[in-house]
Design a protein around this motif. Structure first.
Motif, mmCIF file in Angstrom:
data_model
loop_
_atom_site.group_PDB
_atom_site.id
_atom_site.type_symbol
_atom_site.label_atom_id
_atom_site.label_comp_id
_atom_site.label_asym_id
_atom_site.label_seq_id
_atom_site.Cartn_x
_atom_site.Cartn_y
_atom_site.Cartn_z
ATOM 1 N N ALA A 1 6.201 -92.884 23.380
ATOM 2 C CA ALA A 1 4.798 -92.652 23.289
ATOM 3 C C ALA A 1 4.327 -93.495 21.930
ATOM 4 N N MET A 2 3.057 -94.396 22.170
ATOM 5 C CA MET A 2 2.675 -95.136 20.836
ATOM 6 C C MET A 2 1.088 -94.786 20.550
ATOM 7 N N PRO B 1 15.053 -84.143 30.005
ATOM 8 C CA PRO B 1 15.086 -84.093 28.490
ATOM 9 C C PRO B 1 13.767 -83.592 27.906
ATOM 10 N N HIS B 2 12.619 -83.579 28.652
ATOM 11 C CA HIS B 2 11.532 -83.149 28.094
ATOM 12 C C HIS B 2 11.420 -81.569 28.347
ATOM 13 N N SER B 3 10.531 -80.717 27.122
ATOM 14 C CA SER B 3 10.736 -79.349 27.268
ATOM 15 C C SER B 3 9.359 -78.862 26.618
ATOM 16 N N ALA B 4 9.361 -77.584 26.744
ATOM 17 C CA ALA B 4 8.101 -76.728 26.255
ATOM 18 C C ALA B 4 8.272 -75.395 25.787
ATOM 19 N N PRO C 1 11.878 -89.234 23.364
ATOM 20 C CA PRO C 1 12.742 -88.379 22.574
ATOM 21 C C PRO C 1 12.022 -87.730 21.437
ATOM 22 N N ASN C 2 10.742 -88.314 21.002
ATOM 23 C CA ASN C 2 10.134 -88.167 19.705
ATOM 24 C C ASN C 2 8.960 -87.914 19.517
ATOM 25 N N PHE C 3 8.118 -87.211 20.647
ATOM 26 C CA PHE C 3 6.835 -87.024 20.840
ATOM 27 C C PHE C 3 6.574 -85.874 20.999
ATOM 28 N N HIS D 1 4.447 -87.532 16.048
ATOM 29 C CA HIS D 1 5.380 -88.810 16.101
ATOM 30 C C HIS D 1 6.709 -88.715 15.139
ATOM 31 N N PHE D 2 7.772 -88.783 15.558
ATOM 32 C CA PHE D 2 8.828 -88.840 14.424
ATOM 33 C C PHE D 2 9.411 -90.181 14.745
#
Ligand code: FE2
Lengths: 422, 110
Positions: free
Chosen positions: A52-53, A246-249, A314-316, A329-330
């Motif tokens: 994600a950008m 891989p996505h979670s909440a 992975p990083n959003f 964002h990481f």
């Protein structure tokens, strides 16, 4: 899932971790401190996943662009709104001697000119003009356009994929999470309160700081504990956890009885037009009613709900609370350094009372964020002592466990398709 | 300069009237608790009156003296978090100076 625990040890009836089919043991610190592990993440996670950008509102018109440095992929990315209305990312690299073309992080230009020798490219990446072109040898301008990067947009979010031909589409990558979040509106997405910091810690240390609420009563003792825990939930246990591959909440708990203390006259001034629940809200309720009314927000319809944190691999992080939505964002810059960017979206205030409330929110949020990220470099140092080789995660920290599990999967998998079980 | 009727808080303009949210946080973090308390008490005493004057104007088209008053009210929010939440000019456990940059605050005066 109910947060009432019947026994001191979580069992199948009340454990998010077990319900999501994850292991329960301690986890290695290698993914946080090993340079070799980081090299694998670069190649197999960041090199293959959709990343994600930004928001499409950041490139509103034909020729509008943003430039993002992607150190983890050794890339400088130029994202451009096309004349056709679509959005396309390119390597921000001149075809001539490979100078980086655009210097500013955002803007609008009818064409992109490299300052080195004035090679000029169209918004579609085509090479338009080359000074003294006929002194080049066997030269084909058509072969010298900007190098495109695979780009797709989902719900207004711009994603790129560094594989020259992505193995999976963005829809396949987002999977059931993408479907679950379809139709969620993002009010105020044209303006944000934006924070950035470069931190000496692995990107997952920073991500983890926002992936659980177990820390809230402790490190946020003054700033958040009163509103986000109470006698019925003193440890701020999450009120829901979900995973889609891989996505979670997870959903965090709100103390419904919270109101600004009698003597908190400044806080009361800020929120004098609002209900008590809006303690961390930056904006009035009307424009976010539609967001909060979507069935995928607070999906269990819990009365004691304060926020959903969605961790998009992975990083959003894409988070929703009473006040609207916000993101993290990481971006890894090395195995032990990270550029963290957080944005809290809100409409510019139409009246001063709203602006006052936004100021209170922004200032209080700075305190909270300093508590969150101020600790991360200490965590990194602690891990690097190698005094201990494992971390322990409790049930409420399940989202961290899911992320680590899937990073491991992506590293071991021969393809993104295999990692996603497609 | 502040609008007529706010002479007693004029003395705070020099230190507390800064352009952005980030600077308002910095000013408060660098002040003593006594200085923050004095500003907080005086501003609260004038808050209702100030909000009435500010509400007469479009947020994006205020005369300079009203805009100065509005920014002092925003600085009051920063002082209030120190007095009411943190209990100190800044959290003693958070890094200071810190590396968080506010790239964009709320609009206007962010
Ligand atoms: Fe936190």
């Amino acid at each position: 899932m109910n947060i009432e625990t019947k026994s001191p040890v979580p069992g199948f009836d009340d454990s998010y971790t077990l319900a999501l089919g994850l292991d329960t043991g301690p986890l290695s610190t290698d993914p946080y401190i090993s340079p070799a592990h980081y090299e694998l993440e670069r190649e197999r996670v960041f090199g293959r996943a959709w990343l994600a950008m930004g928001r499409e509102e950041q490139v509103p018109e034909s020729g509008s662009y943003i430039v993002r440095e992607l150190e983890v992929c050794n890339a400088s990315v130029l994202i451009v709104r096309q004349k056709s209305g679509g959005i396309q990312a390119f390597h921000n690299v001149c075809s001539h001697r490979q100078n980086l073309i655009m210097n500013s992080s955002e803007g609008r230009a009818p064409r992109f000119t490299c300052r080195y020798h004035s090679w000029t490219f169209g918004t579609d990446g085509a090479l338009l003009s080359v000074p003294d072109e006929r002194r080049f040898f066997d030269f084909d301008k058509k072969k010298c356009g900007l190098t495109p990067i695979a780009t797709e947009v989902w719900q207004g979010w711009i994603f790129i994929n560094m594989q020259s031909e992505p193995e999976v589409s963005l829809a396949e990558f987002l999977g059931d999470f993408g479907k679950f979040y379809t139709g969620v509106p993002f009010p105020g997405s044209g303006h944000s309160l934006k924070f950035e910091a470069n931190l000496d810690a692995n990107w997952k240390v920073i991500s983890d700081a926002f992936a659980e609420s177990y820390h809230v009563p402790s490190i946020h003792n003054k700033t958040l504990r009163p509103a986000f825990s109470n006698a019925s939930n003193p440890f701020a246990r999450p009120i829901r956890a979900s995973a889609w591959g891989p996505h979670s909440a997870y959903s965090a708990f709100a103390n419904l009885e919270y109101a600004p203390p009698e003597n908190a006259l400044g806080e009361r001034l800020a929120y004098r037009n609002m209900g008590a629940n809006n303690i961390i809200s930056p904006s009035g309720a009307n424009e976010i009613d539609k967001l909060l009314g979507h069935p995928s927000i607070n999906p269990n319809n819990s009365a004691e709900w304060c926020s959903d944190a969605n961790v998009i691999f992975p990083n959003f992080h894409l988070d929703v609370s009473f006040g609207g939505f916000f993101i993290h964002h990481f971006w890894p810059t090395s195995h032990r350094s990270t550029r963290w960017v957080a944005e809290y979206f809100m409409e510019p205030a139409a009246d001063f009372q709203t602006r006052l409330q936004q100021e209170y929110y922004a200032i209080r949020n700075i305190e909270v964020l300093l508590e969150d990220i101020g600790n991360t470099e200490r965590v990194q140092k602690g891990m690097e002592t190698r005094a201990k080789r494992n971390i322990y995660l409790q049930d409420g920290e399940v989202i961290i466990r899911n992320l680590l599990h899937h990073i491991d999967r992506w590293i071991k998998a021969d393809s993104a398709r295999e990692a996603l079980d497609l | 300069m502040l609008p007529p009727g706010f002479e007693t808080i004029e003395k705070y303009v020099g230190y507390w009237d800064v352009p952005t949210t980030s600077e308002r946080w910095e000013r408060r973090a660098a002040a003593s608790m006594d200085e923050i308390r004095a500003f907080y008490d005086d501003m609260l005493a004038h808050a209702d009156q100030a909000l009435d004057v500010i509400a007469l104007h479009d947020i994006n088209a205020m005369p300079d003296d009203v805009a100065t008053l509005a920014r002092l009210m925003l600085a009051l929010m920063s002082a209030a978090v120190a007095i009411e939440v943190v209990g100190a000019p800044r959290d003693p456990y958070s890094p200071y100076p810190h590396s968080v940059r506010v790239l964009r605050g709320p609009s206007p005066w962010g």
